[in-house]
Scaffold this active site. Structure first.
Site, PDB file in Angstrom:
ATOM      1  CG  ASP A 291      -2.213   0.844   0.900  1.00 53.28           C
ATOM      2  OD1 ASP A 291      -2.177   1.650  -0.050  1.00 53.28           O
ATOM      3  OD2 ASP A 291      -3.199   0.714   1.621  1.00 53.28           O
TER       4      ASP A 291
HETATM    5  C1  NOJ Z   1      -4.161   3.764  -0.032  1.00 54.67           C
HETATM    6  C2  NOJ Z   1      -5.286   2.805   0.232  1.00 54.67           C
HETATM    7  O1  NOJ Z   1      -5.122   2.207   1.498  1.00 54.67           O
HETATM    8  C3  NOJ Z   1      -5.428   1.723  -0.813  1.00 54.67           C
HETATM    9  O2  NOJ Z   1      -6.615   1.007  -0.577  1.00 54.67           O
HETATM   10  C4  NOJ Z   1      -5.409   2.307  -2.189  1.00 54.67           C
HETATM   11  O3  NOJ Z   1      -5.576   1.302  -3.149  1.00 54.67           O
HETATM   12  C5  NOJ Z   1      -4.092   3.041  -2.388  1.00 54.67           C
HETATM   13  N1  NOJ Z   1      -3.972   4.120  -1.422  1.00 54.67           N
HETATM   14  C6  NOJ Z   1      -3.958   3.637  -3.784  1.00 54.67           C
HETATM   15  O4  NOJ Z   1      -4.817   4.677  -3.951  1.00 54.67           O
END
Ligand code: NOJ
Length: 746
Positions: A291
């Site tokens: 993430d």
């Molecule tokens: C952070 C989020 O936790 C995740 O779910 C998401 O896919 C990513 N950012 C990319 O935007």
């Protein structure tokens, strides 16, 4: 074009290799053409090229965290980045792809990712809402449509489905998943993966999916986003991992690590999660992305001293691609040179990434997903809007309907439609609506007006805002209400009150909305409360006093039409909660498949498990949802009273009758309780469900099957097994289903 040249060069290299290793080549070539093509590319790559493939950067379109790098176009040109996210539309992505393919040394195509969570342009209900439909086919279809639109807009990869089990309504991200139940969550995970990925990744209408956030992100302490997780391995394996495992079995091509720590190690550095379980136990052969900056965040977690150590920990744990943190970008080369990371380990990751680029057909045609004409034709296609309306109405949960307040008559002459969400379009598409265009969403007011036509007087005023203490609008709202025959009042949260970084410690209706509803109910007129929200709310007054209460979540582009269909009886509500609604936040955690206590609640005995100020029971239990019809459950039977691990599946039958007065759908649920185990077992567990349609007066006998496998759990020695003994079965309309029988497993 460059990529064609290199495929040519790669073939020459490959042929020489094949000549030398003729036997091996003969054996593997027909069976694994992609592996060989991957080899041919890998042979041309320097270590720098390889690290580039392991780096994912955001474009400048939209970000969900700190942007660590600017000038990502230069990085693309230098071959230092293999994947981009937050860039979309056919035209924009085509241009970025052109740079990668035409202007880099090797011309390896980029992979474009994006959060296509519940639709690309045509927005479907937020995932928690959609899960309330219990309609796997419809959920697969909404993911399919999301992929059809997104894959025409330059995208290859969605960061979905989010398969985190979530049992804490304070956590804003509860909105993005399928609720609290592991069995249902696993079925929905499969449906969504199949929907996004279709049956052939190289088609121009499929996306690779991403099971996230691996793992146990939903168990964040106190429901505060990004907070620590502290659960046992038993709970992890029984409750949180099965939906991920189901996604893997359904063929999901990528996994995303979670932000949280687990057993003292942040997920992005957890070899246990990323290698021991994911690769060695489950055999996952896709790639793992982190993430957003979660490798860097391991410094804050206090498990490494700096980003360089974090990169080492992460890669050795099994992370293949760094999202936005630039740790692989900055340190991997040094780490390899210092011997802290092996080239073999790097190759492993690059191979996984390239394999998927081949599967998507990007080496055959890097522009396959960037066709502006196709984009125009697919985005908001009429059949997509129709499907969005269908799943939206299936997701609505009727929580209360005193004196048959609903459905409202279309013959009504004057209707008041009030509340801060009544005419709102913005909030309807919910959080994580990505490229969604809220101006295209149908408000409740418009949905009602369209349904009723010009002959009916539809009066509107807001009455109050979602937040704030201003009650000056009440007067006007009450004045309209008094002239109307019935009142529809839309209240709830704004979209940004759920989703990422949107935890709430108070889950009641914000602002003065409840007071507005109370004032309207006090008029004595029929009042229908339409809730719009991304999480379970604590609404005891409404639950006990609103004449009618409809949970509509954030239903997406077609919300207004879908709600109007239910309000006026063109669709008989069939949604069932996939998450428990507490009476107040102090009951949290509260979920249906909890363990029993040694001192079960006894109102006569103080020293039993209960609160002084609130009952133990939830406001609305898991699986609950009313219909305009009544359904009767009877004749629950099993085909044997004893079965064993080798016998054919146990057949469980039950008759469901629609007592009317409408045709309608019902979600028939099967729960099991293992009476005695070597470790304590939940009071009930969902083991099957069927959504059926029954005409008014019709009855159907349904059959569920159960095998010993369905009764397995981790025993006292952490072995996955079914233990002999008595099992109680329950079939009914929600997790409190009273109809029961029992069976013995020998
Ligand atoms: C952070 C989020 O936790 C995740 O779910 C998401 O896919 C990513 N950012 C990319 O935007």
């Amino acid at each position: 074009m460059k990529y064609l040249q290199f495929i040519g060069l790669a073939s020459v290299v490959f042929l020489i290799h094949a000549f030398k290793l003729e036997d091996t080549f003969q054996k593997t070539a027909p069976a694994k053409p992609i592996e060989e093509r991957v080899d041919s590319v890998m042979k041309l790559m320097t270590i720098e090229d390889k690290i580039g493939q392991m780096t994912l950067f955001t474009s400048d379109w939209a970000v969900t965290g700190p942007t660590l790098r600017e000038g990502y176009r230069d990085d693309i040109k230098a071959g230092k980045v293999g994947a981009i996210f937050n860039a979309h539309t056919a035209a924009y992505n085509r241009e970025l792809q052109r740079i990668a393919v035409e202007e880099t040394r090797l011309g390896i195509p980029l992979l474009f990712g994006y959060d296509v969570i519940h639709g690309y342009k045509t927005i479907f209900p937020v995932p928690l809402g959609e899960s309330a439909s219990w309609d796997l086919e419809a959920m697969e279809k909404s993911a399919r449509i999301a992929a059809i639109e997104a894959a025409a807009a330059g995208l290859h990869w969605t960061f979905a489905p989010m398969v985190d089990i979530a049992r804490d309504p304070r956590w804003g991200r509860i909105c993005e998943g399928a609720g609290e139940d592991t069995y249902l969550g696993a079925r929905i995970a499969e449906a969504r993966v199949k929907g996004f990925q279709g049956d052939d990744l190289s088609k121009d209408n499929t996306l690779i999916a991403c099971a996230k956030h691996y793992a146990a992100y939903g168990a964040a302490q106190a429901g505060r986003d990004y907070h620590s997780v502290d659960i046992s391995e038993r709970v992890l394996r029984e409750t949180y991992l099965p939906p991920f495992m189901a996604a893997q079995k359904a063929g999901v091509r990528t996994f995303m690590t979670s932000f949280n720590e687990l057993f003292g190690v942040p997920a992005s550095g957890s070899r246990f999660l990323l290698t021991d379980v994911l690769r060695d136990e489950w055999g996952f052969d896709g790639f793992v992305v982190t993430d957003y900056t979660s490798i860097n965040e391991m410094v804050y977690h206090g498990i490494v001293a700096n980003d360089k150590d974090a990169a080492e920990l992460s890669l050795n744990a099994g992370v293949d691609m760094d999202m936005q943190g630039a740790t692989y970008y900055n340190y991997l080369l040094q780490l390899v040179r210092e011997g802290r990371i092996s080239v073999t380990r790097v190759n492993e990751s690059v191979r996984r990434i390239l394999r998927i680029k081949f599967e998507l057909g990007l080496f055959d045609d890097p522009y396959r997903y960037s066709d502006t004409e196709r984009e125009k034709a697919r985005v908001f296609a009429p059949e997509h809007l129709e499907a969005a309306r269908d799943i939206a109405r299936k997701s609505i949960v009727l929580l209360r309907n005193e004196k048959n307040t609903l459905p409202l008559s279309k013959q009504i002459r004057t209707l008041a439609v009030v509340g801060p969400l009544a005419a709102n379009q913005r909030e309807l598409i919910g959080s994580w609506s990505g490229a969604g265009d809220y101006k295209q969403s149908v408000s409740l007011l418009d949905g009602i007006k369209t349904k009723l036509g010009a002959g009916v007087k539809v009066l509107h005023t807001e009455g109050c805002a979602i937040t704030g203490q201003d009650k000056t609008g009440f007067k006007n709202a009450l004045a309209l209400a008094k002239t109307a025959e019935a009142i529809v009042v839309a209240v709830g949260e704004s979209a940004d009150m759920s989703g990422e970084a949107a935890s709430r410690s108070d889950i009641t209706l914000p602002g003065v909305q409840e007071e507005l509803v109370k004032a309207l109910v006090a008029t004595g007129k029929p009042v229908v409360v339409v809730l719009m929200n991304g999480r379970p709310l604590a609404i005891p007054w409404l639950a006990e006093n609103a004449p009618a209460l409809l949970e509509t979540w954030f239903l997406g582009t077609q919300a207004g039409h879908a709600i109007a269909d239910v309000l006026f009886g063109d669709y008989n509500p069939s949604g069932k909660l996939t998450v428990t609604f507490p009476r107040n936040v102090g009951q949290v955690p509260i979920f249906y498949n909890a363990k029993n206590t040694g001192r079960p609640m006894d109102p006569q005995n103080k020293y039993t498990s209960k609160y002084l100020d609130v009952p133990n029971t939830p406001q609305f239990p898991f699986g609950f949802g009313l219909s305009y019809s009544k359904f009767e459950y009877a004749n629950l039977k099993t085909d044997r009273s004893v079965f064993n691990t080798d016998s054919s599946p146990l057949k469980v039958t039950c008759t469901v009758r629609n007592l009317g007065p409408y045709d309608g759908e019902e979600v028939v649920q099967l729960y099991v309780k293992d009476r005695v185990g070597s470790v304590t077992r939940p009071v009930r567990e969902l083991k099957g469900f069927q959504k059926i349609f029954l005409k008014n007066g019709e009855s159907k006998t349904l059959t569920f099957t159960l095998t010993a496998d369905d009764l397995k759990f981790y025993n006292r020695d952490m072995i996955w097994t079914a233990e002999p003994g008595m099992f109680d079965l329950y079939v009914g309309a929600d997790s409190n289903a009273p109809l029961t029988t029992s069976v013995e497993l020998r």
